[in-house]
Scaffold this motif. Structure first.
Motif, mmCIF file in Angstrom:
data_model
loop_
_atom_site.group_PDB
_atom_site.id
_atom_site.type_symbol
_atom_site.label_atom_id
_atom_site.label_comp_id
_atom_site.label_asym_id
_atom_site.label_seq_id
_atom_site.Cartn_x
_atom_site.Cartn_y
_atom_site.Cartn_z
ATOM 1 N N ARG A 1 55.490 20.700 37.615
ATOM 2 C CA ARG A 1 55.580 19.924 38.857
ATOM 3 C C ARG A 1 56.413 18.658 38.652
ATOM 4 O O ARG A 1 57.205 18.274 39.520
ATOM 5 N N ALA A 2 56.229 18.002 37.499
ATOM 6 C CA ALA A 2 56.989 16.779 37.226
ATOM 7 C C ALA A 2 58.486 17.077 37.124
ATOM 8 O O ALA A 2 59.316 16.334 37.657
ATOM 9 N N ARG B 1 57.141 14.599 55.623
ATOM 10 C CA ARG B 1 56.232 13.990 56.589
ATOM 11 C C ARG B 1 56.846 14.049 57.981
ATOM 12 O O ARG B 1 58.024 13.755 58.157
ATOM 13 N N ASN B 2 56.027 14.420 58.938
ATOM 14 C CA ASN B 2 56.452 14.473 60.338
ATOM 15 C C ASN B 2 55.247 14.130 61.195
ATOM 16 O O ASN B 2 54.369 14.967 61.409
ATOM 17 N N ILE C 1 53.527 17.715 54.094
ATOM 18 C CA ILE C 1 53.637 18.933 53.291
ATOM 19 C C ILE C 1 54.074 18.540 51.885
ATOM 20 O O ILE C 1 55.196 18.055 51.686
ATOM 21 N N ASP C 2 53.175 18.719 50.917
ATOM 22 C CA ASP C 2 53.517 18.475 49.515
ATOM 23 C C ASP C 2 54.164 19.750 48.997
ATOM 24 O O ASP C 2 53.493 20.763 48.789
ATOM 25 N N ARG D 1 52.112 22.485 47.084
ATOM 26 C CA ARG D 1 51.909 23.460 48.165
ATOM 27 C C ARG D 1 50.616 23.133 48.924
ATOM 28 O O ARG D 1 49.771 23.996 49.159
ATOM 29 N N GLU D 2 50.516 21.877 49.299
ATOM 30 C CA GLU D 2 49.342 21.394 50.018
ATOM 31 C C GLU D 2 49.779 20.777 51.341
ATOM 32 O O GLU D 2 50.755 20.026 51.396
ATOM 33 N N VAL D 3 49.052 21.100 52.397
ATOM 34 C CA VAL D 3 49.352 20.592 53.731
ATOM 35 C C VAL D 3 48.181 19.753 54.221
ATOM 36 O O VAL D 3 47.020 20.138 54.062
#
Length: 231
Positions: free
Chosen positions: A116-117, A133-134, A139-140, A144-146
């Motif tokens: 990930r890094a 961001r919206n 959404i990361d 893969r996290e919302v």
């Protein structure tokens, strides 16, 4: 083609490849395996990879040579995986173009954190944020996290890939064929009703009123558009 980030594993030990593959798949990455340096370079020439994992102890070429060959072809992040723990070997790998060096045996959680890094650093180099961001939506991309308004929203792999694809084209119309082709592959290019099911599921999870969506809008007869929301 799936929207999942694809990792290339070049390692001559089948057990290591199986272990890495199962761990990466569990974290929603796609995986391609190669047991030799030559096979790895051939796969690299054919595919579109987000990161390469390279073992130094390969049967057909020196791992340091392989790292240099990959770096000559592509800027993708390279994580070296090796039983060698000497400082000179680490320095040579990093100076040769590797982004990180992990010594066998290793813990999978630490290894995933290093992946990930490396991916986050690559996104930064490309001028892309690791978190989209919206409005209240975040959404990361790598985790893969919302989240909506700070609350984690559980999405399936396909739901996440579809949402991310819309986010990557925020404010623009994504046609039915484009969305289906990107998330499910060319074979599903005409399955518009299949796409509608997933859009409906996404709206149920992220829209305040799924019947009157404010974020994922329908472009009748064409496709869908994620509306750009003022922060």
């Amino acid at each position: 083609m799936s929207g999942a980030l694809e990792i290339l594993i070049i390692d001559d030990e089948p057990a290591i490849r199986r272990f890495l593959k199962s761990s990466l798949l569990a974290h929603d990455f796609a995986v391609t395996e190669a047991g030799t340096g030559a096979a790895g370079l051939a796969a690299l020439a054919r595919g579109n990879f987000a990161l390469a994992v390279v073992d130094l102890g390969l049967p057909d070429m020196d791992g340091h040579e392989l790292v240099r060959a990959i770096r000559a072809q592509s800027p993708l992040p390279i994580i070296v995986l090796s039983v060698r723990d000497d400082e000179a070997g680490k320095v040579a790998a990093l100076d040769g173009g590797a982004d990180d060096y992990v010594t066998k045996p290793f813990g999978i959680e630490e290894f995933m954190a290093r992946i990930r890094a490396a991916l986050r650093h690559r996104l930064q180099q490309q001028g892309r944020a690791a978190v989209f961001r919206n409005g209240d939506l975040a959404i990361d991309i790598l985790a893969r996290e919302v989240t909506m308004r700070g609350e984690v929203i559980k999405l399936s792999r396909r739901e996440f890939d579809l949402l991310l694809y819309l986010a990557e084209h925020v404010g623009k119309v994504v046609t039915h064929g484009q969305a289906l082709g990107h998330v499910w592959g060319a074979a599903h290019g005409e399955d518009v009703e299949y796409l509608r099911v997933y859009i409906r599921q996404l709206r149920q999870k992220i829209e305040t009123d799924p019947q009157q969506p404010a974020l994922i809008l329908t472009e009748p007869g064409v496709g869908y558009r994620m509306k750009l929301v003022d922060s």
